[in-house]
Design an enzyme around this catalytic site. Structure first.
Site, PDB file in Angstrom:
ATOM      1  CB  SER A  11      48.063  40.042  40.157  1.00 18.61           C
ATOM      2  OG  SER A  11      49.260  40.080  39.435  1.00 18.61           O
ATOM      3  CE1 TYR A  15      44.737  42.387  35.567  1.00 16.73           C
ATOM      4  CE2 TYR A  15      47.118  42.648  35.775  1.00 16.73           C
ATOM      5  CZ  TYR A  15      45.975  41.897  35.956  1.00 16.73           C
ATOM      6  OH  TYR A  15      46.069  40.662  36.551  1.00 16.73           O
ATOM      7  CE  LYS A  56      43.441  41.199  38.967  1.00 10.48           C
ATOM      8  NZ  LYS A  56      42.162  40.488  39.126  1.00 10.48           N
TER       9      LYS A  56
END
Ligand code: UFG
Length: 335
Positions: free
Chosen positions: A125, A150, A154
């Site tokens: 991302s 979160y 990544k």
């Protein structure tokens, strides 16, 4: 060519399965339905005329994962989508996020090593860039402190992949998505948020459909043309197509480095109000929205430099914001 798609019934996963099948690639899906619906399997079949093989188990469960790979070692490559993705939830349940998102990745890589599967495409991302110092942001820009657990999964996953590749004969591509929106032109698959959506586009379509009363626009005091925050929205079908190219690049050994990173965006930054204007124009509906304060953790502006992906992958996002809003709305009307 046979490709395993983890999270293949989810939003980006399902669109990618369709594009793989449209390219005559055999697909095996693993998805534990934690944020997806089994009906999507039938929808994929309806679109492509071809039902993909499907397995339901949790990839963060070591034993189930090993059992699956021992029985399915004839896989040429893996596209790994399966992960939790709600930014806010990750702040209140960090261990759930770290455990699920990282253990599943490590289980997969362990089994790739032991089963002679060499090719991994990972769903990363633009969140890894935080607020970039230079825009449009290139893949060489420094990764910044993650805003949420979160986002950190990544960043950590990219490191785990890079380190494992260095120590083995695995190869990998991390695809850094900007803001995926829109739905398949058939409106058979699209984004199915659980509960109240966090993301802009599903909130817009649900508001227009009368499911939500009003859209809150988070902040109009940013240093941007109209004061609202800027993102690089990319049509999910364009994004899906890039995955087909990336996995073929690895399987056909066309990669230049064993670990490669590509930005997947359009290269155009649009404000929240630009997206609303497109939606109102395309649907001929007035959207009920109001400007409220900034949302915690939001960055001001980010859009991609896509030169590297355009040149190396021979891929370019083709669809504009009006295609994105139109397809998102068409899908909303089916729900
Ligand atoms: N926004 C609103 N109202 C809403 C929802 C969003 O004004 O109800 C605004 C946001 O403030 C932001 C823009 O619309 O300016 C886009 O917001 P999204 O939630 O759709 O997307 P984000 O850019 O916040 O999220 C993306 C990815 C995440 C990733 C995150 C990191 O979807 O996976 O970037 O910042 F973690």
């Amino acid at each position: 060519m046979k490709i395993l798609v983890t999270g293949g019934l989810g939003y980006i996963g399902s669109h990618t399965v369709v594009e793989l099948q449209n390219s005559n690639i055999e697909v095996v899906i693993v998805d534990n339905l934690s944020n997806s619906k089994i009906e999507v399997l039938d929808k994929i079949t309806e679109i492509t005329g071809n039902k993909p093989e499907y397995h339901n188990f949790d990839l963060s469960d070591k034993e189930s994962c090993s059992k699956f790979f021992n029985e399915n070692s004839n896989i040429d490559g893996i596209i790994h989508f399966a992960a939790y993705k709600a930014v806010g939830e990750s702040v209140s349940k960090p261990l759930t996020y770290y455990r699920n998102n990282l253990e599943s990745l490590m289980n997969i890589m362990d089994n790739m090593n032991s089963n002679g599967i060499h090719n991994l495409v990972f769903s990363s991302s633009c969140t890894v860039y935080g607020q970039p110092d230079i825009l449009p942001v290139t893949e060489k820009a420094p990764r910044k402190q993650a805003e949420s657990p979160y986002g950190n999964t990544k960043k950590m996953a990219e490191d785990i992949i890079q380190d494992t590749i260095y120590a083995s004969d695995l190869k990998g591509i991390a695809l850094r998505y900007f803001n995926p929106v829109g739905a398949h032109p058939t409106a058979l698959i699209g984004e199915l948020p659980l509960g109240v959506p966090n993301n802009l586009m599903p909130f817009i379509t649900q508001t227009a459909a009368g499911i939500r009363e009003q859209l809150s626009v988070f902040g109009d005091d940013y240093n941007t043309t109209d004061g609202t925050a800027i993102r690089d929205y990319i049509h999910v079908v364009d994004l899906a197509k890039a995955h087909v190219i990336a996995v073929q690049r690895l399987v056909k050994k066309n990669n230049k480095l064993n670990y490669e990173v590509f930005n997947l965006g359009t290269g155009n930054g649009l404000s929240v109000l630009d997206v609303i204007k497109s939606f109102e124009k395309i649907t001929n509906k007035k959207l009920n929205y109001k400007i409220v304060g900034r949302r915690e953790g939001d960055i001001e502006k980010v859009w991609a430099n896509t030169d590297f992906a355009n040149q190396e992958l021979g891929w370019k996002a083709k669809q504009g914001i009006d295609d994105m809003t139109a397809s998102a709305w068409k899908f909303q009307l089916t729900l």
